[in-house]
Design an enzyme around this catalytic site. Structure first.
Site, short mmCIF file in Angstrom:
data_model
loop_
_atom_site.label_atom_id
_atom_site.label_comp_id
_atom_site.label_asym_id
_atom_site.label_seq_id
_atom_site.Cartn_x
_atom_site.Cartn_y
_atom_site.Cartn_z
N GLU A 179 0.84 -1.19 0.00
CA GLU A 179 0.00 0.00 0.00
C GLU A 179 0.88 1.24 0.00
O GLU A 179 2.09 1.17 0.24
CB GLU A 179 -0.96 0.00 1.19
CG GLU A 179 -1.98 -1.13 1.14
CD GLU A 179 -3.04 -1.04 2.21
OE1 GLU A 179 -3.02 -0.07 3.00
OE2 GLU A 179 -3.90 -1.94 2.27
N HIS A 219 -8.71 10.65 2.20
CA HIS A 219 -8.37 9.51 1.35
C HIS A 219 -8.49 9.95 -0.10
O HIS A 219 -9.50 10.55 -0.48
CB HIS A 219 -9.31 8.33 1.62
CG HIS A 219 -8.76 7.02 1.14
ND1 HIS A 219 -8.67 6.71 -0.19
CD2 HIS A 219 -8.26 5.96 1.82
CE1 HIS A 219 -8.14 5.50 -0.32
NE2 HIS A 219 -7.88 5.02 0.89
N ARG A 240 -0.64 9.18 1.47
CA ARG A 240 -1.98 9.65 1.13
C ARG A 240 -2.10 11.17 1.03
O ARG A 240 -2.85 11.68 0.20
CB ARG A 240 -2.99 9.14 2.16
CG ARG A 240 -3.31 7.67 2.00
CD ARG A 240 -4.25 7.20 3.07
NE ARG A 240 -4.55 5.78 2.91
CZ ARG A 240 -5.18 5.05 3.80
NH1 ARG A 240 -5.59 5.59 4.94
NH2 ARG A 240 -5.41 3.77 3.57
N HIS A 276 -11.16 10.96 5.82
CA HIS A 276 -11.00 9.54 6.12
C HIS A 276 -10.59 9.24 7.56
O HIS A 276 -11.09 8.29 8.16
CB HIS A 276 -9.96 8.94 5.17
CG HIS A 276 -9.81 7.46 5.25
ND1 HIS A 276 -10.86 6.60 5.03
CD2 HIS A 276 -8.73 6.67 5.54
CE1 HIS A 276 -10.45 5.35 5.16
NE2 HIS A 276 -9.16 5.37 5.48
N ARG A 316 -1.37 9.65 8.41
CA ARG A 316 -1.31 8.24 8.78
C ARG A 316 -0.84 7.37 7.62
O ARG A 316 -1.32 7.49 6.50
CB ARG A 316 -2.69 7.75 9.25
CG ARG A 316 -2.71 6.25 9.55
CD ARG A 316 -3.99 5.82 10.21
NE ARG A 316 -5.15 5.88 9.36
CZ ARG A 316 -5.47 4.96 8.45
NH1 ARG A 316 -4.70 3.90 8.25
NH2 ARG A 316 -6.58 5.08 7.74
#
Length: 490
Positions: free
Chosen positions: A118, A233, A272, A329, A364
């Site tokens: 990811e 997000h 992100r 998000h 994050r």
């Protein structure tokens, strides 16, 4: 207190039945505790919606040091180093523990954990259960907790406020399923109430995620930090739905591309905050942004949940480009806690997204949230079990008195307006004058919990004039230009 609840007096009370709350209740065994949930167990818990999984250094080419370095890098280098090491060091054992409890993580043909890649990760390290990892993990814990005799679950009870005596927790006031006020006397409360993403118009969060845990904690003097640091997000499905369906980051890890008017414009596996800002820049310029997942092998079986979500909106992930936009998000900030999950208010712990541990810094890293939920919940449970009448000395600064505001017990009438204000002032890109207007208007709504949290968020954003991570100020020219350049695909 009604007679049928009187026997619960003095027991530790856990508020919330997402992964953090369930883990806390589970880890308190064999000590009796009360688990309060506004619906049934797991209902409206954001951890049920998590698609990715749990990040952990489980492969031969990985290490907890690399996981820690990736976490700090994704967080714009401002995460707490000790917290990052403590939580990433625990990650492999967390995954193994959950597997031992019955979580059916995906495995390779050799029987080892199938690890996904990811954004922001330098290794494939996300243990997952298809693309519904959060629901599978949380439901597994819920099934266990239901059978544990030490846990008394109060389903249909919602938190109204915390009660204090001489600055320490002395009880909680709840609203029962029939609307009556119920007070549980206790000197130990664990907040596991989740995030605050429902305060924005475009969000991937449950509509109930309104930051109530932050509100009730702040009102009794708990220190709150970094509320301006909220993550958008980059790939929420851009359809007329509230909340916006999420297109998991694992799609990009498997090869999905981001296109603006048909052209690739960003490296999809950056953290992100960088990708969300790049998507926002394209949308702000009037371009249409899509995620192209058509070339992913076996996409309809690997990402069955995403395929079903897209199909519900008339989109075929195997043939269609998927329209996307950034959506709120996750909250990196919240109620400040130490390594034992203690807040600045004696007798009050906070775990999961409601807490601010320092793990995430300003952004994050993907799939670190479920990990944090389990680690902080176990730490809180251990501390609740061992807590005596001795001193309460978390290594935290005291709350800013200007943030401690009383409340009205009337039902909120401000939520639609709150969502409009925050979406305008505290979106992907912010500026000082819009934030000043937001703080002024929201200051009139502070007697209501949603209005109060929104005011705290906007105030925090206004008081931080420099861009860092997910907090991007258009009036911080040097940083804004640097951030914009980072998002360009070369």
């Amino acid at each position: 207190m009604s007679d049928d609840l009187r026997h619960l007096s003095g027991l530790p009370v856990v508020i919330g039945s997402g992964l953090a709350g369930l883990t806390t209740a589970w880890a308190l065994a064999p000590h009796d505790c009360v688990l309060v949930t506004a619906g049934e167990l797991t209902q409206a818990a954001a951890s049920m919606w998590a698609q990715g999984g749990i990040a952990a250094a489980l492969s031969g080419d990985d290490s907890t040091s690399l996981h820690a370095a990736d976490t700090r890098r994704a967080g714009a280098q401002i995460g707490d180093t000790r917290t990052i090491r403590r939580i990433t060091d625990a990650a492999p054992d967390v995954v193994r523990l959950l597997a031992d409890l019955g979580v059916p993580f995906d495995r390779t043909t050799e029987g080892v954990f199938d690890l996904a890649l990811e954004g922001g990760h330098s290794r494939s390290r996300v243990a997952h259960c298809g693309d519904s990892s959060g629901a599978t993990i949380t439901s597994t814990l819920a099934g266990i907790v239901r059978r544990m005799p030490h846990v008394t679950t109060l389903a249909g009870f919602s938190l109204r406020r915390l009660l204090t005596t001489d600055g320490a927790i002395s009880g909680v006031e709840l609203t029962s399923p029939n609307g009556e006020s119920v007070v549980l006397q206790t000197n130990r409360v664990v907040l596991a109430t989740g995030g605050m993403g429902g305060l924005w118009s475009h969000t991937t969060n449950p509509s109930t995620a309104l930051g109530q845990g932050v509100a009730v904690a702040a009102r009794v003097g708990a220190r709150i930090d970094d509320l301006h640091l909220v993550q958008f997000h980059p790939t929420a499905l851009d359809v007329p739905a509230d909340p916006n369906p999420l297109l998991t980051e694992a799609l990009r890890g498997a090869g999905a591309l981001l296109l603006a008017d048909g052209e690739r414009f960003v490296h999809e596996l950056q953290p992100r905050d960088v990708v969300a800002a790049a998507v926002w820049e394209q949308l702000d310029a009037g371009r249409r942004v899509h995620l192209d997942a058509r070339a992913i092998p076996s996409v309809e079986t690997r990402f069955a949940g995403v395929c079903a979500s897209c199909a519900a909106h008339g989109l075929d992930i195997t043939r269609d480009l998927l329209p996307v936009r950034p959506a709120l998000h996750y909250a990196m900030g919240g109620v400040s806690v130490d390594e034992h999950a203690r807040t600045t208010v004696p007798g009050l712990w906070a775990v999961g997204e409601v807490s601010r541990t320092g793990l995430h810094g300003a952004n994050r890293l993907a799939s670190n949230s479920l990990l944090e939920a389990v680690v902080t919940a176990r730490a809180a449970a251990a501390d609740v079990r061992d807590c005596s009448s001795g001193g309460w000395h978390p290594d935290l600064l005291r709350a800013d008195p200007a943030t401690v505001v009383g409340r009205s017990l009337t039902v909120s009438a401000h939520l639609p307006r709150v969502r409009q204000i925050l979406s305008r002032a505290c979106g992907v890109v912010r500026d000082g004058s819009t934030l000043e207007d937001a703080v002024d208007e929201l200051s009139t709504m502070r007697s209501d919990d949603a209005g109060y949290v929104a005011w705290l968020i906007a105030r925090s954003a206004l008081l931080h004039p420099f861009s860092v991570g997910a907090h991007r100020r258009s009036d911080d020219r040097t940083a804004a230009e640097k951030c914009s350049a980072q998002g360009v695909f070369a």
